[in-house]
Design an enzyme around this catalytic site. Structure first.
Site, PDB file in Angstrom:
ATOM      1  N   TYR A 105       0.854  -1.185   0.000  1.00 25.00           N
ATOM      2  CA  TYR A 105       0.000   0.000   0.000  1.00 25.00           C
ATOM      3  C   TYR A 105       0.895   1.242   0.000  1.00 25.00           C
ATOM      4  O   TYR A 105       1.566   1.552   0.991  1.00 25.00           O
ATOM      5  CB  TYR A 105      -0.913   0.029   1.221  1.00 25.00           C
ATOM      6  N   SER A 106       0.876   1.934  -1.135  1.00 23.12           N
ATOM      7  CA  SER A 106       1.725   3.118  -1.319  1.00 23.12           C
ATOM      8  C   SER A 106       3.191   2.801  -1.023  1.00 23.12           C
ATOM      9  O   SER A 106       3.931   3.636  -0.484  1.00 23.12           O
ATOM     10  CB  SER A 106       1.236   4.290  -0.459  1.00 23.12           C
TER      11      SER A 106
END
Length: 341
Positions: free
Chosen positions: A62-63
């Site tokens: 995630y990111s």
């Protein structure tokens, strides 16, 4: 907030968890989800804890790790009040071994996640996908070492096929390794494939569902209607082709049923879609997301009440599809092979 056992374990989790895919907003894909910074994340954590939602779900991809870092900052000073679940397996960098469920990668990924999260243990560590190129025995022995070292407490899988999960459980039983007690799976009113094989497996083997994307990849927000364009803020503009595909006719049929139930209950479309999931077998917790405090409070309104049997039946009928083989054939043998729902 109701708490349920995670599968057949003694570990209890809130029926709603908060997903941190909106934290960070790094890159085009996750930027379309949201770009929550540390200050806003702290406020969202405050709202969650006030409502009894104590479990926060993340992943290393995630990111590219930023989501875990933001979560770590947001819970600083209150680690004892929260439960953390995170995931690893997908490729994290261009390095040859920075991918998969090998001993090399899982040890590295776990230590990196602990550092980003600012903690010395993870409550639930899940494999984000199945690695067919690493022996299951290598993967599970590594998870066993991490549990014994106190770095993780419970283990789970995500996006596995039924045979992936069953093979892993058999190997765990054979060697005394930790069993997967969680199956983080896609499940929604417009994506019910989970019911065909993984739900019966979960019932039989004591594996609890951790539901991701419960609003059907952003399609059950209540903002998508027959004959109307996508709302300007929908992530579907950039990510619609990357997630599960749904025909317009099917989507609108389900949304029409949701609108009918909304009129009967006074609840919102997302609240009804989430409450329907909370009444399904094996579901331990449903991961909700939110770009802001208002969305979060709306989603938290999915608990504390229940749809009636008649309303559940209406939604079941509207969202029913013909299963793939052999599941449609098995439905004809309900006498000895009953449906879990």
């Amino acid at each position: 907030m109701e708490y349920r056992h995670l599968g057949a374990s003694g570990f209890k989790v809130p029926v709603l968890s908060f997903g941190t895919g909106t934290f960070g907003g790094k890159g085009e894909f996750f930027g379309a989800w949201g770009n929550t910074d540390v200050a806003e994340a702290k406020r969202l954590v405050d709202v969650c804890l006030d409502a009894g939602l104590t479990m926060f779900d993340s992943a290393d991809i995630y990111s590219n790790g930023v989501a875990e870092s933001v979560l770590g900052e947001a819970i600083k000073g209150r680690r004892d009040r929260v439960l953390i679940s995170t995931k690893a397996t997908f490729r994290f960098s261009d390095e040859p071994n920075d991918v998969g469920s090998s001993r090399f990668h899982l040890l590295k990924a776990c230590d990196a996640a602990l550092k980003r999260l600012g903690t010395d243990y993870i409550d639930l560590f899940q494999l984000h996908g199945f690695d067919a190129k690493t022996p299951v025995e290598e993967t599970l022995s590594t998870l066993d070492d991490l549990v014994r070292a106190g770095k993780i407490r419970y283990v789970g899988a995500s996006n596995f096929s039924g045979w992936h999960l069953m093979k892993s459980l058999a190997v765990a039983d054979r060697y005394g390794y930790p069993r997967y007690v969680a199956n983080q799976a896609y499940y929604s009113l417009i994506g019910r494939d989970y019911e065909w094989e993984q739900m019966p497996l979960g019932l039989d083997q004591g594996v609890g569902a951790v539901v991701w994307s419960p609003l059907g990849w952003g399609r059950l927000t209540g903002k998508i209607r027959r004959g109307a364009p996508l709302p300007e803020t929908s992530r579907l503009h950039k990510t619609g082709d990357m997630g599960p595909q749904v025909s317009d006719d099917y989507l609108y049929r389900v949304v029409d049923a949701l609108d009918e139930v909304a009129a009967e209950t006074g609840k919102t479309v997302p609240q009804i879609a989430l409450n329907w999931l909370l009444q399904r077998p094996t579901v331990s917790t449903v991961v909700i997301g939110a770009r802001n405090e208002e969305q979060l409070k709306q989603n938290l309104g999915a608990v504390g009440w229940n749809l009636t049997k008649e309303q559940v039946a209406k939604l079941d009928a509207a969202s029913a599809v013909t299963p793939a083989y052999p599941y449609w054939h098995q439905m004809g043998f309900q006498e000895r092979n009953p449906s879990p729902v």
